[in-house]
Design a protein around this motif. Structure first.
Motif, mmCIF file in Angstrom:
data_model
loop_
_atom_site.group_PDB
_atom_site.id
_atom_site.type_symbol
_atom_site.label_atom_id
_atom_site.label_comp_id
_atom_site.label_asym_id
_atom_site.label_seq_id
_atom_site.Cartn_x
_atom_site.Cartn_y
_atom_site.Cartn_z
ATOM 1 N N GLY A 1 0.812 -1.214 0.000
ATOM 2 C CA GLY A 1 0.000 0.000 0.000
ATOM 3 C C GLY A 1 0.842 1.260 0.000
ATOM 4 O O GLY A 1 0.570 2.205 -0.746
ATOM 5 N N VAL A 2 1.872 1.288 0.831
ATOM 6 C CA VAL A 2 2.765 2.447 0.864
ATOM 7 C C VAL A 2 3.509 2.575 -0.459
ATOM 8 O O VAL A 2 3.655 3.677 -0.994
ATOM 9 C CB VAL A 2 3.737 2.349 2.057
ATOM 10 N N ALA A 3 3.968 1.462 -1.004
ATOM 11 C CA ALA A 3 4.665 1.496 -2.295
ATOM 12 C C ALA A 3 3.744 2.001 -3.398
ATOM 13 O O ALA A 3 4.151 2.821 -4.235
ATOM 14 C CB ALA A 3 5.202 0.114 -2.636
ATOM 15 N N ALA A 4 2.501 1.550 -3.401
ATOM 16 C CA ALA A 4 1.547 2.008 -4.418
ATOM 17 C C ALA A 4 1.265 3.496 -4.276
ATOM 18 O O ALA A 4 1.171 4.214 -5.277
ATOM 19 C CB ALA A 4 0.244 1.218 -4.302
ATOM 20 N N THR A 5 1.148 3.986 -3.052
ATOM 21 C CA THR A 5 0.890 5.403 -2.833
ATOM 22 C C THR A 5 2.065 6.258 -3.286
ATOM 23 O O THR A 5 1.878 7.279 -3.964
ATOM 24 C CB THR A 5 0.592 5.661 -1.341
ATOM 25 N N VAL A 6 3.265 5.846 -2.955
ATOM 26 C CA VAL A 6 4.453 6.610 -3.349
ATOM 27 C C VAL A 6 4.620 6.597 -4.866
ATOM 28 O O VAL A 6 4.901 7.636 -5.481
ATOM 29 C CB VAL A 6 5.708 6.050 -2.642
ATOM 30 N N VAL A 7 4.434 5.456 -5.477
ATOM 31 C CA VAL A 7 4.573 5.353 -6.933
ATOM 32 C C VAL A 7 3.517 6.211 -7.629
ATOM 33 O O VAL A 7 3.803 6.894 -8.614
ATOM 34 C CB VAL A 7 4.486 3.876 -7.380
ATOM 35 N N GLY B 1 -3.446 3.720 -2.278
ATOM 36 C CA GLY B 1 -2.632 3.497 -3.468
ATOM 37 C C GLY B 1 -3.454 3.152 -4.687
ATOM 38 O O GLY B 1 -3.167 3.605 -5.798
ATOM 39 N N THR B 2 -4.509 2.372 -4.496
ATOM 40 C CA THR B 2 -5.374 2.008 -5.616
ATOM 41 C C THR B 2 -6.117 3.232 -6.145
ATOM 42 O O THR B 2 -6.201 3.441 -7.361
ATOM 43 C CB THR B 2 -6.382 0.927 -5.179
ATOM 44 N N ALA C 1 -6.051 -11.448 2.855
ATOM 45 C CA ALA C 1 -5.492 -12.729 3.306
ATOM 46 C C ALA C 1 -4.962 -12.635 4.738
ATOM 47 O O ALA C 1 -5.090 -13.587 5.508
ATOM 48 C CB ALA C 1 -4.375 -13.174 2.369
ATOM 49 N N ASP C 2 -4.372 -11.488 5.098
ATOM 50 C CA ASP C 2 -3.781 -11.324 6.426
ATOM 51 C C ASP C 2 -4.768 -10.779 7.454
ATOM 52 O O ASP C 2 -4.422 -10.654 8.617
ATOM 53 C CB ASP C 2 -2.582 -10.373 6.365
ATOM 54 N N ARG C 3 -5.966 -10.444 7.011
ATOM 55 C CA ARG C 3 -6.965 -9.793 7.862
ATOM 56 C C ARG C 3 -6.378 -8.549 8.510
ATOM 57 O O ARG C 3 -6.481 -8.325 9.704
ATOM 58 C CB ARG C 3 -7.482 -10.757 8.925
ATOM 59 N N GLY C 4 -5.747 -7.737 7.670
ATOM 60 C CA GLY C 4 -5.073 -6.543 8.169
ATOM 61 C C GLY C 4 -5.773 -5.273 7.736
ATOM 62 O O GLY C 4 -6.937 -5.270 7.346
ATOM 63 N N GLY C 5 -5.030 -4.174 7.821
ATOM 64 C CA GLY C 5 -5.573 -2.867 7.483
ATOM 65 C C GLY C 5 -5.660 -2.652 5.980
ATOM 66 O O GLY C 5 -4.820 -3.099 5.217
ATOM 67 N N TYR C 6 -6.707 -1.948 5.599
ATOM 68 C CA TYR C 6 -6.950 -1.697 4.184
ATOM 69 C C TYR C 6 -6.615 -0.264 3.771
ATOM 70 O O TYR C 6 -6.751 0.084 2.604
ATOM 71 C CB TYR C 6 -8.426 -1.942 3.852
ATOM 72 N N ALA C 7 -6.213 0.597 4.687
ATOM 73 C CA ALA C 7 -6.087 2.024 4.403
ATOM 74 C C ALA C 7 -5.041 2.323 3.319
ATOM 75 O O ALA C 7 -5.346 3.001 2.327
ATOM 76 C CB ALA C 7 -5.753 2.780 5.678
ATOM 77 N N TRP C 8 -3.830 1.850 3.482
ATOM 78 C CA TRP C 8 -2.788 2.157 2.516
ATOM 79 C C TRP C 8 -3.031 1.498 1.155
ATOM 80 O O TRP C 8 -2.828 2.155 0.116
ATOM 81 C CB TRP C 8 -1.417 1.763 3.063
ATOM 82 N N ILE D 1 -3.836 -3.165 -5.817
ATOM 83 C CA ILE D 1 -4.699 -4.342 -5.855
ATOM 84 C C ILE D 1 -4.016 -5.530 -5.173
ATOM 85 O O ILE D 1 -4.649 -6.286 -4.430
ATOM 86 C CB ILE D 1 -5.108 -4.669 -7.306
ATOM 87 N N ILE D 2 -2.721 -5.672 -5.396
ATOM 88 C CA ILE D 2 -1.976 -6.730 -4.708
ATOM 89 C C ILE D 2 -2.013 -6.496 -3.198
ATOM 90 O O ILE D 2 -2.179 -7.434 -2.412
ATOM 91 C CB ILE D 2 -0.532 -6.806 -5.236
ATOM 92 N N GLY D 3 -1.880 -5.242 -2.778
ATOM 93 C CA GLY D 3 -1.973 -4.922 -1.363
ATOM 94 C C GLY D 3 -3.340 -5.238 -0.786
ATOM 95 O O GLY D 3 -3.460 -5.696 0.355
ATOM 96 N N LEU D 4 -4.400 -4.997 -1.563
ATOM 97 C CA LEU D 4 -5.744 -5.354 -1.096
ATOM 98 C C LEU D 4 -5.898 -6.859 -0.930
ATOM 99 O O LEU D 4 -6.536 -7.326 0.020
ATOM 100 C CB LEU D 4 -6.792 -4.820 -2.078
#
Length: 104
Positions: free
Chosen positions: A16-22, A86-87, A75-82, A67-70
């Motif tokens: 997510g961070v990588a997608a946002t920066v890119v 990025g998406t 899968a990890d049941r983690g945060g969706y914000a970043w 999309i990969i981050g989503l």
């Protein structure tokens, strides 16, 4: 005997961070050219021919990373914000190109 707590997975956060920066790398040059062409000198508009293809290419990469981050967040049941940020920014980077091609 105590059990070792597994560390949380950070794949979604990283993608997510990588997608946002890119995505920001693609959006910022186009925004700077729009500001320069609107305020300083209209002759800066030719730089759009350099920045718009960059925005489309980098925005597509950011969209894929988001999309990969989503998928990782699901899968990890983690945060969706970043990954969502990025998406969305990856999709937004295509908007100036669509406006330019449609004459708006």
């Amino acid at each position: 005997m105590s059990q070792i707590i597994p560390s949380p997975r950070r794949r979604a956060f990283g993608c997510g961070v990588a997608a946002t920066v890119v995505a920001l790398v693609g959006i910022l040059p186009t925004a700077i050219v729009f500001v320069l062409a609107g305020t300083a000198d209209p002759n800066y508009g030719w730089l759009l021919f350099l920045t718009l293809p960059l925005a489309v290419l980098v925005g597509g990469i950011a969209l894929i990373l988001g999309i990969i981050g989503l998928v990782f967040a699901r899968a990890d049941r983690g945060g969706y914000a970043w990954p969502v940020a990025g998406t969305v920014l990856g999709a937004v980077s295509a908007l100036p190109t669509a406006a330019f091609l449609m004459g708006g």
